[in-house]
Design a protein around this motif. Structure first.
Motif, PDB file in Angstrom:
ATOM      1  N   THR A 200      -3.382  -0.351 -30.734  1.00 27.49           N
ATOM      2  CA  THR A 200      -3.686  -1.052 -31.993  1.00 27.49           C
ATOM      3  C   THR A 200      -3.333  -2.533 -31.910  1.00 27.49           C
ATOM      4  OG1 THR A 200      -1.485  -0.644 -32.826  1.00 27.49           O
ATOM      5  CG2 THR A 200      -3.170   1.022 -33.331  1.00 27.49           C
ATOM      6  N   ASN A 201      -3.847  -3.272 -32.873  1.00 29.87           N
ATOM      7  CA  ASN A 201      -3.466  -4.681 -33.008  1.00 29.87           C
ATOM      8  C   ASN A 201      -1.957  -4.839 -33.134  1.00 29.87           C
ATOM      9  OD1 ASN A 201      -5.984  -6.029 -32.913  1.00 29.87           O
ATOM     10  ND2 ASN A 201      -6.437  -5.396 -35.023  1.00 29.87           N
ATOM     11  N   ALA A 202      -1.329  -3.948 -33.878  1.00 28.06           N
ATOM     12  CA  ALA A 202       0.122  -4.065 -34.069  1.00 28.06           C
ATOM     13  C   ALA A 202       0.853  -3.901 -32.748  1.00 28.06           C
ATOM     14  CB  ALA A 202       0.599  -3.014 -35.078  1.00 28.06           C
ATOM     15  N   ALA A 203       0.442  -2.917 -31.971  1.00 30.56           N
ATOM     16  CA  ALA A 203       1.101  -2.717 -30.683  1.00 30.56           C
ATOM     17  C   ALA A 203       0.864  -3.916 -29.770  1.00 30.56           C
ATOM     18  CB  ALA A 203       0.566  -1.435 -30.029  1.00 30.56           C
ATOM     19  N   TYR A 204      -0.348  -4.422 -29.827  1.00 31.48           N
ATOM     20  CA  TYR A 204      -0.637  -5.576 -28.967  1.00 31.48           C
ATOM     21  C   TYR A 204       0.154  -6.804 -29.399  1.00 31.48           C
ATOM     22  CZ  TYR A 204      -3.146  -8.111 -25.432  1.00 31.48           C
ATOM     23  OH  TYR A 204      -3.436  -8.828 -24.301  1.00 31.48           O
ATOM     24  N   ALA A 205       0.353  -6.938 -30.700  1.00 33.12           N
ATOM     25  CA  ALA A 205       1.153  -8.058 -31.201  1.00 33.12           C
ATOM     26  C   ALA A 205       2.597  -7.937 -30.702  1.00 33.12           C
ATOM     27  CB  ALA A 205       1.101  -8.102 -32.724  1.00 33.12           C
ATOM     28  N   ALA A 206       3.078  -6.705 -30.596  1.00 31.09           N
ATOM     29  CA  ALA A 206       4.435  -6.519 -30.068  1.00 31.09           C
ATOM     30  C   ALA A 206       4.514  -6.969 -28.614  1.00 31.09           C
ATOM     31  CB  ALA A 206       4.839  -5.053 -30.200  1.00 31.09           C
ATOM     32  N   PHE A 207       3.481  -6.679 -27.867  1.00 29.71           N
ATOM     33  CA  PHE A 207       3.399  -7.140 -26.470  1.00 29.71           C
ATOM     34  C   PHE A 207       3.458  -8.667 -26.415  1.00 29.71           C
ATOM     35  CE2 PHE A 207       0.002  -8.568 -23.393  1.00 29.71           C
ATOM     36  CZ  PHE A 207       0.708  -8.370 -22.215  1.00 29.71           C
ATOM     37  N   ILE A 208       2.683  -9.312 -27.259  1.00 31.05           N
ATOM     38  CA  ILE A 208       2.707 -10.779 -27.289  1.00 31.05           C
ATOM     39  C   ILE A 208       4.090 -11.274 -27.682  1.00 31.05           C
ATOM     40  CG2 ILE A 208       1.746 -12.826 -28.411  1.00 31.05           C
ATOM     41  CD1 ILE A 208      -0.888 -11.361 -28.698  1.00 31.05           C
ATOM     42  N   GLY A 209       4.639 -10.640 -28.700  1.00 28.54           N
ATOM     43  CA  GLY A 209       5.963 -11.065 -29.170  1.00 28.54           C
ATOM     44  C   GLY A 209       7.035 -10.896 -28.099  1.00 28.54           C
ATOM     45  N   ASP A 210       6.815  -9.986 -27.196  1.00 21.22           N
ATOM     46  CA  ASP A 210       7.776  -9.749 -26.126  1.00 21.22           C
ATOM     47  C   ASP A 210       7.458 -10.595 -24.893  1.00 21.22           C
ATOM     48  OD1 ASP A 210      10.052  -8.395 -25.166  1.00 21.22           O
ATOM     49  OD2 ASP A 210       8.810  -6.996 -24.028  1.00 21.22           O
ATOM     50  N   GLY A 211       6.656 -11.614 -25.068  1.00 24.45           N
ATOM     51  CA  GLY A 211       6.392 -12.520 -23.955  1.00 24.45           C
ATOM     52  C   GLY A 211       5.273 -12.058 -23.041  1.00 24.45           C
ATOM     53  N   GLY A 212       4.420 -11.202 -23.540  1.00 25.15           N
ATOM     54  CA  GLY A 212       3.383 -10.639 -22.693  1.00 25.15           C
ATOM     55  C   GLY A 212       2.540 -11.676 -21.972  1.00 25.15           C
ATOM     56  N   TYR A 213       2.303 -12.809 -22.610  1.00 22.98           N
ATOM     57  CA  TYR A 213       1.469 -13.852 -21.982  1.00 22.98           C
ATOM     58  C   TYR A 213       2.307 -14.891 -21.237  1.00 22.98           C
ATOM     59  CZ  TYR A 213      -2.813 -12.141 -24.215  1.00 22.98           C
ATOM     60  OH  TYR A 213      -3.898 -11.394 -24.583  1.00 22.98           O
ATOM     61  N   ARG A 214       3.593 -14.646 -21.131  1.00 24.19           N
ATOM     62  CA  ARG A 214       4.446 -15.600 -20.403  1.00 24.19           C
ATOM     63  C   ARG A 214       5.163 -14.955 -19.224  1.00 24.19           C
ATOM     64  NH1 ARG A 214       6.180 -16.312 -25.709  1.00 24.19           N
ATOM     65  NH2 ARG A 214       8.167 -15.366 -25.146  1.00 24.19           N
ATOM     66  N   ARG A 215       4.904 -13.680 -18.968  1.00 28.41           N
ATOM     67  CA  ARG A 215       5.661 -12.969 -17.935  1.00 28.41           C
ATOM     68  C   ARG A 215       4.744 -12.531 -16.800  1.00 28.41           C
ATOM     69  NH1 ARG A 215       8.621  -8.505 -21.458  1.00 28.41           N
ATOM     70  NH2 ARG A 215       8.997  -7.675 -19.373  1.00 28.41           N
ATOM     71  N   PRO A 216       4.717 -13.313 -15.738  1.00 34.48           N
ATOM     72  CA  PRO A 216       3.777 -12.996 -14.655  1.00 34.48           C
ATOM     73  C   PRO A 216       4.013 -11.621 -14.050  1.00 34.48           C
ATOM     74  CG  PRO A 216       5.325 -14.722 -13.991  1.00 34.48           C
ATOM     75  CD  PRO A 216       5.503 -14.519 -15.463  1.00 34.48           C
ATOM     76  N   GLU A 217       5.212 -11.088 -14.153  1.00 34.70           N
ATOM     77  CA  GLU A 217       5.475  -9.800 -13.496  1.00 34.70           C
ATOM     78  C   GLU A 217       4.665  -8.674 -14.124  1.00 34.70           C
ATOM     79  OE1 GLU A 217       7.605 -11.432 -15.407  1.00 34.70           O
ATOM     80  OE2 GLU A 217       8.827 -10.065 -16.624  1.00 34.70           O
ATOM     81  N   LEU A 218       4.092  -8.925 -15.303  1.00 27.29           N
ATOM     82  CA  LEU A 218       3.284  -7.893 -15.948  1.00 27.29           C
ATOM     83  C   LEU A 218       1.823  -7.943 -15.497  1.00 27.29           C
ATOM     84  CD1 LEU A 218       4.702  -8.271 -19.572  1.00 27.29           C
ATOM     85  CD2 LEU A 218       5.258  -6.476 -17.911  1.00 27.29           C
ATOM     86  N   TRP A 219       1.453  -8.967 -14.802  1.00 28.87           N
ATOM     87  CA  TRP A 219       0.042  -9.221 -14.548  1.00 28.87           C
ATOM     88  C   TRP A 219      -0.337  -9.074 -13.088  1.00 28.87           C
ATOM     89  CZ3 TRP A 219      -3.437 -11.555 -18.345  1.00 28.87           C
ATOM     90  CH2 TRP A 219      -2.849 -11.702 -19.613  1.00 28.87           C
ATOM     91  N   MET A 220      -1.604  -8.727 -12.869  1.00 28.11           N
ATOM     92  CA  MET A 220      -2.186  -8.907 -11.556  1.00 28.11           C
ATOM     93  C   MET A 220      -2.169 -10.409 -11.237  1.00 28.11           C
ATOM     94  SD  MET A 220      -3.242  -6.242  -9.899  1.00 28.11           S
ATOM     95  CE  MET A 220      -2.175  -4.929 -10.484  1.00 28.11           C
ATOM     96  N   SER A 221      -1.982 -10.732  -9.988  1.00 26.41           N
ATOM     97  CA  SER A 221      -1.936 -12.146  -9.591  1.00 26.41           C
ATOM     98  C   SER A 221      -3.218 -12.881  -9.996  1.00 26.41           C
ATOM     99  CB  SER A 221      -1.734 -12.216  -8.078  1.00 26.41           C
ATOM    100  OG  SER A 221      -1.768 -13.536  -7.630  1.00 26.41           O
TER     101      SER A 221
END
Lengths: 449, 449, 449, 449
Positions: free
Chosen positions: A274-295
């Motif tokens: 859901t949007n709410a769950a995704y917002a939690a991901f963003i709030g937890d630094g989802g777009y600032r933490r390279p370790e969560l992402w494919m290179s």
């Protein structure tokens, strides 16, 4: 389909799925393409927001071209033919070819928006002539040899399905184009997307969870488990003894052959994220933490400055109904594969494989499988064992795109209801992992039953 | 390894594989990196031919950095440590980090060629200090708690394998760099590549075919068939009761977990595709017929003007031994995945899956599996079921590259013999499908036993 | 020249200007190119920081090429020649041609850094052979027809001046390359630039102002006024009756013909704009106020993120002597034309025209005209009335660059003292308006006397 | 103007120039913008062929915006104002601002084609409201203080001239956009361009030469000579005692101040270079000989693959009247400055300076000066001595574009007749040297009288 564009008056019959005769379905589907542009301003017809999108008028021309190129021109060339059909200006073959190398050169896709001519009236008149030509063709099938008639029927069905795909593309592309306009235009006044289902209480009826697969307050399990083992994947095709219910007999070539696979035990979430769950991901630094992402995804994220899903705007999101307040419990959408993959990693889960998805969908065991959002899988788009492209230009339909893309499953609120519904659970959609303009969402998966 | 660079005098011991102690292997492997640059001109040390390559000096610095970053710095920071090691200038952490986000920012790869400083003498002095530090570390392992010692040993082994990977990369990158120089410099005077094996009669001994999998004149079968069925894929890892012979106990994380799969019957060609076969593909319009190519590959081909494999020059090819006459029966090399895939389609075959390849290689049934060329498979590079990255920066080693790449199997004439030999048949190499600068070739596969 | 690179031991004679014989000057100038690389690390020889710069080794090769191409090869081809000279490998003509289309194809400039071969030893040996060839050529001039000898002498002088230009370029390019290295290497330990003059009290002796042309505390006028009127501009050339003192008889073709112009009354600042004045511009929002900039410059500024002159780093600046504290009273340097133009607008002034600059310099009335920094003018680089390029390749020297560039006047601390000194006040240097890697500064001008 | 678009019915009065009152002229000019789009298909209104062009609808919106921004909004804000005017949606300020930084941020030019909204009807309604507002404003001028009234009048005149410039731009941009459509659409059915004048016998009447300035068969001189000397250049402005006949009292700021210059003797060709002459240049290798080109131009030519003027197609050329046969004696058009400069060099001539051009035009001595094609000069676009931009946003009109462009003089067949006619001989148009989409031609010049 109709429900997503309520401002455009639809003839009563359009909502129903698959009427008896192919001819009637053809007319209905082709008519629907014209319904989709009825409420647009003339200037919108040429709108192309980006190189990978196409203007509405081009979609109408290209779907017409498909019938002319693969059915009417060959029919005209048959020695015994008596088709009364006047083809388009030969240059239109160049203008409206999408990607068929076997047909010849084509106008570059990034420049489709520059084709202010032919004007829409000329395109619509052509579509009218094509409709009449197809009627004649259908009427003459009895007189053709059976193999030829069967081939024509298959191409007509393919043309129909093709047009339905472009009806969805047209709206995706329009959303992309409108999203670039500071005036935030609305295509219609109706519900903005799949959240309409939520507004009607869908999630309550199907087990409300938090969109991360965790059990909801009511104690219902949030996951559907499967013990794995040997299983069959893909569409059985027309050969052999019939199609398992409720499977639609039509399939694209890339859905076959049906073949055996081995699966480890797994579980899929009952609900889309859901949007709410995704917002939690963003709030937890989802777009600032390279370790969560494919290179590769992290590089794209940095280069394009992604901070949220494509159409989020503050607390709102941009939709075909204009800017609307974002619904926390609605499924998050317009995500790239990279974002979906990073979210899943953050949630301690993973994306489903397409086999896992299909197994549960085939058993009609998977809620929210159709009509909401296409669902990213972790499966690269590759041929099934034994896959063969059809000979000739039609073989380019799906087979040449089997690198650097991922499979999406299901269907979405923009897909015609009789095109990607529950009886089409073998459907394989595919997009490059950085694409975000389609109506994509995600469902979590995890190992173990 | 030594045989490919005979102009550089090697100490006698270097050719042998895996001596008893890790310390001795470490010294030998690290020494070999220095041997590899011994014959270069000083200006070559900074040569970077393209954004994805690195200069020789950088490879020597980066492999040193790996040991400092993951072993010596942590050891220095241990409260009870008594390591006598002077780390490099802190800015070198930035210069020689390759892609480890968890370690911090890094110098952009496309600009590595601009690092004329530190000079090579400073890098070699650092490597010397690191060697001494590693000796101390090894000597102190007995005094560490068993878990800590085991972790250090695993990191040391990883550092060693990492350095061997860079020895191959260094030579690939050098070939790329030299290839851009109109003077066509030679790195050494020895055999230019895997064709050395052919010159020594390899192909005759192993069943000479035409490189397209067809039976040779002598009547030997050109294909190895397998009935398919349930099979195990991947490295069993250190857990469990041992490693099947002849499997090497070391593995990269991406080779595990070992897991079950289902395979349809298949056959693999006994030989890699030869230059002669590839020339026939070109002669038959291979680079002019889009129907043979993936759409993405065709676009790349057009954009970059590909007409032949990367290093073909007329009847010659460019090699680390300079420009040499192309050998018709040597395996074709320096192909992108797109070219390999197009060739296979032209030949009425396909690329093997990585499972198919591994199954036959594990049974020691696959000729030309190691020591010649990395072999493209049709398998996208994705995690095995149950794969987990290691925590921390080392987890970035392989796991974050699992999108938009394809797996290559085997090993090549530039790989150290004890690094990618027959006992390492679970090795998964990977590159983007448009890459051509590595020593890649292809082997055909087909459906049915 | 020597004073800017004191760490490199210079032979005593090098500081003096123009010794009697051309042969001696040639030897001295060519020797100086080699002196300039004496203190570099071997890896520095191939360093190319950007597409528009060149590695040091390339500069040495190219200046050699000039003599081979325009003097020694023609001499070898003369039927009566008896020159003992072995030309370079013919491929070097391709490698070391800079931009002479009439000579033929050439290695692309952005890829000069990839030429790790030929090694420096081979280039220096070539230079040695060329020196011997030039000695022979000079010795044989007496035996040539007068016109041919005169042509050879002119080309030798041009080659000498050309080499001096590249001595400056080599250092500009090196500064650019070193500036990209996080280690901030130093080329030498001496004074970093023109501020050396200030440290020695230059500004006190010449009227200290605030660098914005305003009168200083001591009451000295900060501006030099000129009443305008009809004036002569440019070098009289070799034709006609002599060269006005102190004008050097040598000139590049673009400095001629001498011609009449009309000038309105004007005044030029006595001093170059200082770092302190430029800091005030920045403090006043100079890089945030588009109204101060040309539209093209503002776009460049935004795209490249300019916030200060190219080499400012906090309170320091990066120099050939490494990172040094910035001197407030030293002239600001490494400015693009766009920055110089914006500063002048901010200061309520404008840039001088090249005619205004030359008029005062010719009268020896302009302080700080030479030896500090090249000075941007507001004059686009265009041909003087009646300008004609020389026929053949040498005609490409200056004439084909007369679009989209601006003229700089004077000379800089990197220019050899006998190359761009007071007797060369007709010298026209030119760069595109976005360039910042040369030693450029600015002097203000205003209307009215 | 009218004669170039004969398919669009014009009201009788529109052809005449400058009627008595400003109000009437405003209405006529603004009406003409709407006439220009009357024959277009709705899809054409959003057509943007390239980043530097704009769609027709945007031109209509932007010229409206100019009046709202600089006249009506300030009038609304005046405390004593009683203007009945409803401004546009505030977001339209962002959409229709072209390049005025002082007004604020703006929609990026390359994305103007994506603004399918507001629809044309909304833009036309806005224009209507603006017309009414301007009428009120004009009626109220008597009640304003004289300085304020004068300022308003000047801005109204500027807005009118601005709109006329956009009428020409609209057609240039439309030609560019249509040229990218394989259907080769025609904007109108009338004469395609300046050749209309030739068809009517223009060249015979004015001295037919071969377009290279050489004398024609009839013996008429092809060149107009001028002895040079001191002369005045530029518009005298509103200050001072009047404007020399036949000079129009209006001028753009960049045409002033009038100032003295010195000119060497020169001659200008009486005729523009013809298609036939340009074809001879091509036939003589004009596009293959770098020695004829500026280095920058040669690079552009290679990069873009130029082989002929922008709109040549075989023996035809593409025009606003569709594809038409090229007329040998018509002036060649749609040339970049680089091509014009190369042609002149090939012809043994040069481009005129803008001073040379203006001197002869002011004396009414220059045939083909107006109404055919803008004529490239060799003069970079720079401020006249003493030039000052107006304060505020209007100061951005011309002044900030004075780098990297060249001046064109005259006017063209797309320019409104009362906008760039003979009484506007001080007009300075300017474009970057690589631009080719405007109606540019060239006239040769040579040294000596």
């Amino acid at each position: 389909m109709g429900s997503s564009t309520p401002s455009i008056p639809l003839p009563p019959a359009l909502g129903s799925s698959r009427p008896g005769s192919l001819g009637a379905r053809l007319r209905q589907v082709r008519r629907q393409s014209e319904v989709l542009i009825a409420g647009l301003e003339p200037e919108d017809l040429g709108l192309q927001g980006m190189a990978h999108a196409s203007p509405p008028k081009w979609h109408l021309g290209h779907t017409a071209w498909f019938f002319e190129e693969f059915l009417l021109r060959p029919a005209l060339e048959r020695p015994d033919g008596c088709l009364a059909y006047e083809p388009a200006d030969p240059r239109w073959r160049y203008l409206f070819n999408s990607y068929y190398d076997a047909v010849g050169a084509r106008h570059p896709q990034p420049q489709r928006g520059q084709l202010s001519r032919p004007p829409i009236a000329a395109v619509l008149a052509w579509r009218e002539r094509i409709g009449s030509g197809l009627d004649q063709l259908l009427a003459s099938l009895d007189e053709q040899p059976p193999a030829s008639a069967a081939s024509s029927l298959a191409l007509l069905e393919l043309g129909l399905q093709h047009e339905q795909q472009h009806q969805e593309l047209l709206q995706m592309d329009l959303l992309d184009g409108f999203s670039r306009n500071p005036l935030e235009p609305a295509y219609h006044e109706g519900p903005a997307g799949p959240e309409a289902a939520y507004e009607r209480g869908w999630s309550r009826g199907h087990g409300a969870n938090d969109g991360m697969g965790r059990q909801d307050a009511g104690g219902e399990p949030g996951w559907l488990a499967h013990p794995g083992g040997l299983a069959m994947l893909g569409h059985p095709g027309s050969s052999g003894g019939g199609t398992p219910a409720p499977l639609n007999p039509f399939h694209f070539d890339n859905e076959a052959p049906r073949h055996q696979i081995w699966l480890e035990p797994f579980a899929l979430a009952k609900q889309l994220v859901t949007n709410a769950a995704y917002a939690a991901f963003i709030g937890d630094g989802g777009y600032r933490r390279p370790e969560l992402w494919m290179s590769e995804g992290w590089a794209v994220r940095q280069q394009r400055g992604w901070q949220a899903p494509r159409y989020w705007r503050g607390a709102d999101e941009f939709t075909l109904a204009g800017r609307r307040q974002r619904q926390p419990l609605a499924p998050v959408r317009h995500l790239s594969w990279f974002e979906a993959d990073a979210f899943a990693r953050w949630a301690g889960a993973r994306l489903p494989s397409e086999a896992e998805w299909e197994l549960l969908a085939a058993a009609a065991a998977l809620p929210q499988a159709h009509g909401l959002l296409w669902q990213w899988t972790g499966s690269p788009y590759r041929p099934y064992p034994g896959f063969r492209s059809a000979p000739g230009a039609v073989g380019e339909y799906n087979g040449k795109f089997m690198s650097s893309q991922f499979v999406l499953r299901g269907g979405c609120f923009l897909s015609p209801a009789d095109h990607a519904g529950p009886e089409r659970y073998t459907y394989r959609n595919f997009f490059p992992p950085a694409s975000r303009w389609m109506a994509s969402g995600l469902r979590l998966a995890r190992d173990g039953a």
